[in-house]
Scaffold this motif. Structure first.
Motif, PDB file in Angstrom:
ATOM      1  N   GLY A  80      40.160 130.501  18.278  1.00 33.29           N
ATOM      2  CA  GLY A  80      40.058 129.358  19.177  1.00 33.29           C
ATOM      3  C   GLY A  80      38.723 128.649  19.142  1.00 33.29           C
ATOM      4  O   GLY A  80      38.533 127.647  19.829  1.00 33.29           O
ATOM      5  N   ILE A  81      37.800 129.178  18.330  1.00 35.17           N
ATOM      6  CA  ILE A  81      36.443 128.623  18.309  1.00 35.17           C
ATOM      7  C   ILE A  81      36.067 128.249  16.881  1.00 35.17           C
ATOM      8  O   ILE A  81      35.803 129.126  16.051  1.00 35.17           O
ATOM      9  CB  ILE A  81      35.418 129.643  18.858  1.00 35.17           C
ATOM     10  CG1 ILE A  81      35.812 130.134  20.250  1.00 35.17           C
ATOM     11  CG2 ILE A  81      34.021 129.032  18.877  1.00 35.17           C
ATOM     12  CD1 ILE A  81      34.920 131.232  20.797  1.00 35.17           C
ATOM     13  N   PRO A  82      36.021 126.951  16.546  1.00 35.42           N
ATOM     14  CA  PRO A  82      35.547 126.553  15.223  1.00 35.42           C
ATOM     15  C   PRO A  82      34.110 127.053  15.014  1.00 35.42           C
ATOM     16  O   PRO A  82      33.305 127.084  15.953  1.00 35.42           O
ATOM     17  CB  PRO A  82      35.593 125.019  15.270  1.00 35.42           C
ATOM     18  CG  PRO A  82      36.549 124.696  16.376  1.00 35.42           C
ATOM     19  CD  PRO A  82      36.400 125.799  17.383  1.00 35.42           C
ATOM     20  N   THR A  83      33.784 127.457  13.788  1.00 33.59           N
ATOM     21  CA  THR A  83      32.457 127.987  13.485  1.00 33.59           C
ATOM     22  C   THR A  83      31.406 126.893  13.670  1.00 33.59           C
ATOM     23  O   THR A  83      31.546 125.795  13.147  1.00 33.59           O
ATOM     24  CB  THR A  83      32.433 128.526  12.049  1.00 33.59           C
ATOM     25  OG1 THR A  83      33.539 129.420  11.872  1.00 33.59           O
ATOM     26  CG2 THR A  83      31.148 129.271  11.764  1.00 33.59           C
ATOM     27  N   HIS A  84      30.333 127.228  14.422  1.00 34.39           N
ATOM     28  CA  HIS A  84      29.414 126.166  14.843  1.00 34.39           C
ATOM     29  C   HIS A  84      28.039 126.704  15.219  1.00 34.39           C
ATOM     30  O   HIS A  84      27.856 127.903  15.418  1.00 34.39           O
ATOM     31  CB  HIS A  84      29.994 125.452  16.073  1.00 34.39           C
ATOM     32  CG  HIS A  84      30.040 126.352  17.280  1.00 34.39           C
ATOM     33  ND1 HIS A  84      31.014 127.312  17.451  1.00 34.39           N
ATOM     34  CD2 HIS A  84      29.209 126.470  18.352  1.00 34.39           C
ATOM     35  CE1 HIS A  84      30.793 127.976  18.581  1.00 34.39           C
ATOM     36  NE2 HIS A  84      29.697 127.492  19.146  1.00 34.39           N
ATOM     37  N   VAL A  85      27.106 125.762  15.357  1.00 32.31           N
ATOM     38  CA  VAL A  85      25.813 126.002  15.991  1.00 32.31           C
ATOM     39  C   VAL A  85      25.834 125.218  17.304  1.00 32.31           C
ATOM     40  O   VAL A  85      26.013 123.994  17.306  1.00 32.31           O
ATOM     41  CB  VAL A  85      24.645 125.524  15.109  1.00 32.31           C
ATOM     42  CG1 VAL A  85      23.305 125.709  15.840  1.00 32.31           C
ATOM     43  CG2 VAL A  85      24.640 126.260  13.771  1.00 32.31           C
ATOM     44  N   THR A  86      25.678 125.901  18.416  1.00 32.11           N
ATOM     45  CA  THR A  86      25.784 125.269  19.732  1.00 32.11           C
ATOM     46  C   THR A  86      24.590 124.362  20.030  1.00 32.11           C
ATOM     47  O   THR A  86      23.438 124.733  19.782  1.00 32.11           O
ATOM     48  CB  THR A  86      25.873 126.353  20.827  1.00 32.11           C
ATOM     49  OG1 THR A  86      27.055 127.126  20.616  1.00 32.11           O
ATOM     50  CG2 THR A  86      25.900 125.746  22.223  1.00 32.11           C
ATOM     51  N   LEU A  87      24.887 123.180  20.577  1.00 35.34           N
ATOM     52  CA  LEU A  87      23.863 122.312  21.156  1.00 35.34           C
ATOM     53  C   LEU A  87      23.986 122.262  22.673  1.00 35.34           C
ATOM     54  O   LEU A  87      22.993 122.087  23.376  1.00 35.34           O
ATOM     55  CB  LEU A  87      23.973 120.894  20.579  1.00 35.34           C
ATOM     56  CG  LEU A  87      23.742 120.755  19.075  1.00 35.34           C
ATOM     57  CD1 LEU A  87      23.952 119.312  18.630  1.00 35.34           C
ATOM     58  CD2 LEU A  87      22.351 121.253  18.661  1.00 35.34           C
ATOM     59  N   LEU A  88      25.223 122.373  23.185  1.00 33.81           N
ATOM     60  CA  LEU A  88      25.479 122.464  24.622  1.00 33.81           C
ATOM     61  C   LEU A  88      26.547 123.523  24.832  1.00 33.81           C
ATOM     62  O   LEU A  88      27.662 123.375  24.339  1.00 33.81           O
ATOM     63  CB  LEU A  88      25.974 121.120  25.178  1.00 33.81           C
ATOM     64  CG  LEU A  88      26.333 121.130  26.676  1.00 33.81           C
ATOM     65  CD1 LEU A  88      25.071 121.081  27.541  1.00 33.81           C
ATOM     66  CD2 LEU A  88      27.253 119.966  27.031  1.00 33.81           C
ATOM     67  N   PRO A  89      26.224 124.630  25.542  1.00 33.10           N
ATOM     68  CA  PRO A  89      27.242 125.658  25.785  1.00 33.10           C
ATOM     69  C   PRO A  89      28.331 125.143  26.717  1.00 33.10           C
ATOM     70  O   PRO A  89      28.189 124.057  27.304  1.00 33.10           O
ATOM     71  CB  PRO A  89      26.435 126.790  26.425  1.00 33.10           C
ATOM     72  CG  PRO A  89      25.241 126.134  27.021  1.00 33.10           C
ATOM     73  CD  PRO A  89      24.933 124.945  26.171  1.00 33.10           C
TER      74      PRO A  89
END
Length: 197
Positions: free
Chosen positions: A34-43
Motif C-alpha cells: 500500500g506504500i509506493p517506495t519513497h523518500v518522505t517530505l511530509l509524513p
C-alpha cells in the motif's frame, strides 16, 4: 467535506521502486503493497479536505522554487530501538530533501506541523515487523545501490483501504513553459526567442 490524510514524498523510480517494494513485502511487512517506495517530505498529515486547492497551490510554489538534484541510495540503517524501522540510506541528496521538507511544512503555509522525530531522509524497507525479519532486511539490502536525478515530488492521499495514491506530481522549476527532456531525464524549459543569457 471531512478530512483527508495526505503525504508528500519523492518517488523512488523504476526499477528500484518496485524492487524495494517487493523486498519489503518479502520481509513480511504487511504495509508494503500500500506504500509506493519513497523518500518522505511530509509524513501522514490529516487536513480539512476543503483546503486541498490551497495545499496544491502551496506545493506548486515550493516546486517552482526547487531545482533538480542528484539522489543516491547506498546501504542500510535503522532507527531501532527508538523506532522499529530499517531503511536504505540516502547518501547524496539529503540536504536538498531537508530544504524541500522545510518549505513544504513552512509556518506560513497550509501544511505546517511538528515532526515526531528530527527529519532524516531515508527509504523505509521494513517497519514494525519481528526483530528477526528486521535483521534480515538490514543484512540483505546492505549492498543495495541506486542513483538518479530527482525532477519532482508528489502529493499522495491515503485511502480508507490504507493504500497511498498519488494525487499530483510537482515538477521543479515551475510549470506552463514548453519542456524538453535531456539525457538525464529531467524536463527543462525550452529556450525561446525572448530568452536572454
Amino acid at each position: 467535506m471531512g478530512t483527508v490524510t495526505l503525504g508528500v514524498s519523492i518517488a523512488v523510480p523504476e526499477p528500484y521502486g518496485s524492487l524495494l517494494q517487493q523486498r519489503r513485502a518479502g520481509f513480511g511487512d504487511p504495509a508494503a503493497h500500500g506504500i509506493p517506495t519513497h523518500v518522505t517530505l511530509l509524513p501522514p498529515t490529516e487536513v480539512d479536505a476543503a483546503r486541498l486547492p490551497e495545499i496544491r497551490a502551496h506545493l506548486g510554489r515550493v516546486a517552482a522554487a526547487g531545482r533538480a538534484f542528484p539522489m543516491r541510495l547506498s546501504g542500510t540503517g535503522t532507527f531501532r530501538p527508538l523506532s522499529p524501522v530499517v531503511f536504505v540510506q540516502v547518501v547524496e541528496g539529503g540536504s536538498a530533501c531537508s530544504w524541500l521538507q522545510e518549505r513544504v511544512r513552512d509556518a506560513s503555509g497550509p501544511l505546517v506541523r511538528e515532526l515526531q522525530f528530527p527529519y532524516h531522509p531515508h527509504v523505509t524497507v521494513a517497519h514494525g515487523i519481528p526483530d528477526a525479519a528486521m535483521d534480515r532486511a538490514y543484512e540483505e539490502l546492505a549492498e543495495f545501490e541506486a542513483a538518479w536525478t530527482v525532477c519532482s515530488f508528489a502529493l499522495y492521499e491515503q485511502g480508507a483501504d490504507a493504500v497511498w495514491r498519488k494525487l499530483h506530481t510537482y515538477e521543479f522549476g515551475g510549470a506552463g513553459a514548453a519542456k524538453t527532456v535531456p539525457a538525464q531525464g529531467c524536463p527543462v524549459d525550452e529556450p525561446t526567442a525572448t530568452t536572454t543569457p
